[in-house]
Design a protein around this motif. Sequence first.
Motif, PDB file in Angstrom:
ATOM      1  N   ALA A 162       0.809  -1.219   0.000  1.00  0.00           N
ATOM      2  CA  ALA A 162       0.000   0.000   0.000  1.00  0.00           C
ATOM      3  C   ALA A 162       0.839   1.264   0.000  1.00  0.00           C
ATOM      4  O   ALA A 162       0.349   2.334  -0.390  1.00  0.00           O
ATOM      5  CB  ALA A 162      -0.953   0.001   1.198  1.00  0.00           C
ATOM      6  N   CYS A 163       2.095   1.195   0.436  1.00  0.00           N
ATOM      7  CA  CYS A 163       2.943   2.393   0.476  1.00  0.00           C
ATOM      8  C   CYS A 163       3.892   2.472  -0.712  1.00  0.00           C
ATOM      9  O   CYS A 163       4.727   3.393  -0.774  1.00  0.00           O
ATOM     10  CB  CYS A 163       3.732   2.452   1.775  1.00  0.00           C
ATOM     11  N   LEU A 164       3.782   1.538  -1.657  1.00  0.00           N
ATOM     12  CA  LEU A 164       4.757   1.452  -2.733  1.00  0.00           C
ATOM     13  C   LEU A 164       4.231   2.121  -4.004  1.00  0.00           C
ATOM     14  O   LEU A 164       3.265   1.638  -4.606  1.00  0.00           O
ATOM     15  CB  LEU A 164       5.098  -0.011  -3.009  1.00  0.00           C
ATOM     16  N   ARG A 213       9.159   0.109   3.703  1.00  0.00           N
ATOM     17  CA  ARG A 213       9.645   1.163   2.798  1.00  0.00           C
ATOM     18  C   ARG A 213      11.051   0.837   2.326  1.00  0.00           C
ATOM     19  O   ARG A 213      11.963   0.697   3.144  1.00  0.00           O
ATOM     20  CB  ARG A 213       9.636   2.523   3.508  1.00  0.00           C
ATOM     21  N   PRO A 214      11.255   0.712   1.009  1.00  0.00           N
ATOM     22  CA  PRO A 214      12.614   0.516   0.504  1.00  0.00           C
ATOM     23  C   PRO A 214      13.507   1.686   0.886  1.00  0.00           C
ATOM     24  O   PRO A 214      13.049   2.834   0.982  1.00  0.00           O
ATOM     25  CB  PRO A 214      12.416   0.449  -1.019  1.00  0.00           C
ATOM     26  N   ALA A 215      14.774   1.425   1.107  1.00  0.00           N
ATOM     27  CA  ALA A 215      15.696   2.458   1.573  1.00  0.00           C
ATOM     28  C   ALA A 215      15.793   3.630   0.616  1.00  0.00           C
ATOM     29  O   ALA A 215      16.058   4.771   1.029  1.00  0.00           O
ATOM     30  CB  ALA A 215      17.080   1.848   1.797  1.00  0.00           C
ATOM     31  N   ASP A 216      15.566   3.373  -0.689  1.00  0.00           N
ATOM     32  CA  ASP A 216      15.687   4.448  -1.673  1.00  0.00           C
ATOM     33  C   ASP A 216      14.371   5.163  -1.956  1.00  0.00           C
ATOM     34  O   ASP A 216      14.305   6.023  -2.845  1.00  0.00           O
ATOM     35  CB  ASP A 216      16.271   3.919  -2.984  1.00  0.00           C
ATOM     36  N   PRO A 274      10.460   8.875   2.339  1.00  0.00           N
ATOM     37  CA  PRO A 274       9.403   8.594   3.322  1.00  0.00           C
ATOM     38  C   PRO A 274       8.108   9.338   3.043  1.00  0.00           C
ATOM     39  O   PRO A 274       7.016   8.791   3.222  1.00  0.00           O
ATOM     40  CB  PRO A 274      10.034   9.035   4.651  1.00  0.00           C
ATOM     41  N   GLY A 275       8.216  10.596   2.623  1.00  0.00           N
ATOM     42  CA  GLY A 275       7.018  11.370   2.340  1.00  0.00           C
ATOM     43  C   GLY A 275       6.227  10.799   1.183  1.00  0.00           C
ATOM     44  O   GLY A 275       4.986  10.765   1.215  1.00  0.00           O
ATOM     45  N   ARG A 276       6.933  10.337   0.156  1.00  0.00           N
ATOM     46  CA  ARG A 276       6.234   9.754  -0.986  1.00  0.00           C
ATOM     47  C   ARG A 276       5.571   8.436  -0.593  1.00  0.00           C
ATOM     48  O   ARG A 276       4.455   8.137  -1.037  1.00  0.00           O
ATOM     49  CB  ARG A 276       7.202   9.536  -2.142  1.00  0.00           C
ATOM     50  N   ALA A 277       6.253   7.643   0.215  1.00  0.00           N
ATOM     51  CA  ALA A 277       5.660   6.390   0.688  1.00  0.00           C
ATOM     52  C   ALA A 277       4.393   6.669   1.491  1.00  0.00           C
ATOM     53  O   ALA A 277       3.364   6.002   1.306  1.00  0.00           O
ATOM     54  CB  ALA A 277       6.668   5.620   1.532  1.00  0.00           C
ATOM     55  N   ARG A 278       4.456   7.664   2.358  1.00  0.00           N
ATOM     56  CA  ARG A 278       3.291   8.007   3.185  1.00  0.00           C
ATOM     57  C   ARG A 278       2.145   8.521   2.321  1.00  0.00           C
ATOM     58  O   ARG A 278       0.986   8.139   2.523  1.00  0.00           O
ATOM     59  CB  ARG A 278       3.696   9.043   4.225  1.00  0.00           C
ATOM     60  N   ASP A 279       2.441   9.362   1.357  1.00  0.00           N
ATOM     61  CA  ASP A 279       1.392   9.884   0.478  1.00  0.00           C
ATOM     62  C   ASP A 279       0.734   8.765  -0.322  1.00  0.00           C
ATOM     63  O   ASP A 279      -0.486   8.767  -0.533  1.00  0.00           O
ATOM     64  CB  ASP A 279       1.976  10.929  -0.474  1.00  0.00           C
TER      65      ASP A 279
END
Length: 262
Positions: free
Chosen positions: A74-76, A109-112, A115-120
């Motif tokens: 869901a965060c990808l 969350r992949p290291a690359d 974080p903000g994009r994953a959360r959005d």
Amino acid sequence: MPRLAANLTLLFNEHDFPDRYAAARAQGFRGVECLFPYAWSASDLAARLGDQGLTQVLFNLPAGDWESGERGIACLPGRDDEFRRGLETAVGYAKTLACKRLNCLAGVRPADLDPGRARDTLIANLDWAAAQLAREGIELVVEAINSRVDMPGFLLDTSASALAVMDAVGSDNLRLQYDIYHMQIMEGDILRTLACHLPRIGHIQFADNPGRHEPGTGELNYERIFEALDEMGYDGWVSAEYRPSTTTVASLKSLSRWLGAF
């Protein structure tokens, strides 16, 4: 008395999965959950539920390639279509199993990945999923999972992080799945946290810590926790999602008081 459910992915592994329904009912459970039911026919599982008089209380949305280490998509970014197809599959199973609650695993969350994009991405997917499930009369829950021991890099690893995402979504059909084991590792203060967030909690899971075994093997006082849930007026399901330290039946001795209430 808390309504106890058995997680059939972790418990009763002495049996093949379809036979775990009868094994759970024989030990006094009236509700069951699992991580994923998709490897089995929904109609066959529904028949097992009916034969045993059990309620399917929860299972997870499809979570990507579990064997390769994915723990939710869901965060990808770029996996939106896969997420939506997975929700469609989950709804089909939920209808057949008469299950009224589905859990969304946010993912690692992949290291690359920013974080903000994953959360959005997560917020957008939860917003869409909550609306779709509301039309089906199915509640969506989202879970915080510890990132210190079990799932390093998991995007939502505290109650606060999960609740903040829920606030951003703003849906009445999105609630918190509170796993006592995971939150003991990440934040502790279990009774106070449960009391504070109870109006927003849709489902509770438990295991002792450390080890993720049955109550009585670690540091948590589950007799007091279950009593407190009664005092708080919680009337939802409380699922045993632990790894038995010996056999499942032996591990259930610690829950005999509550199973006996059924």
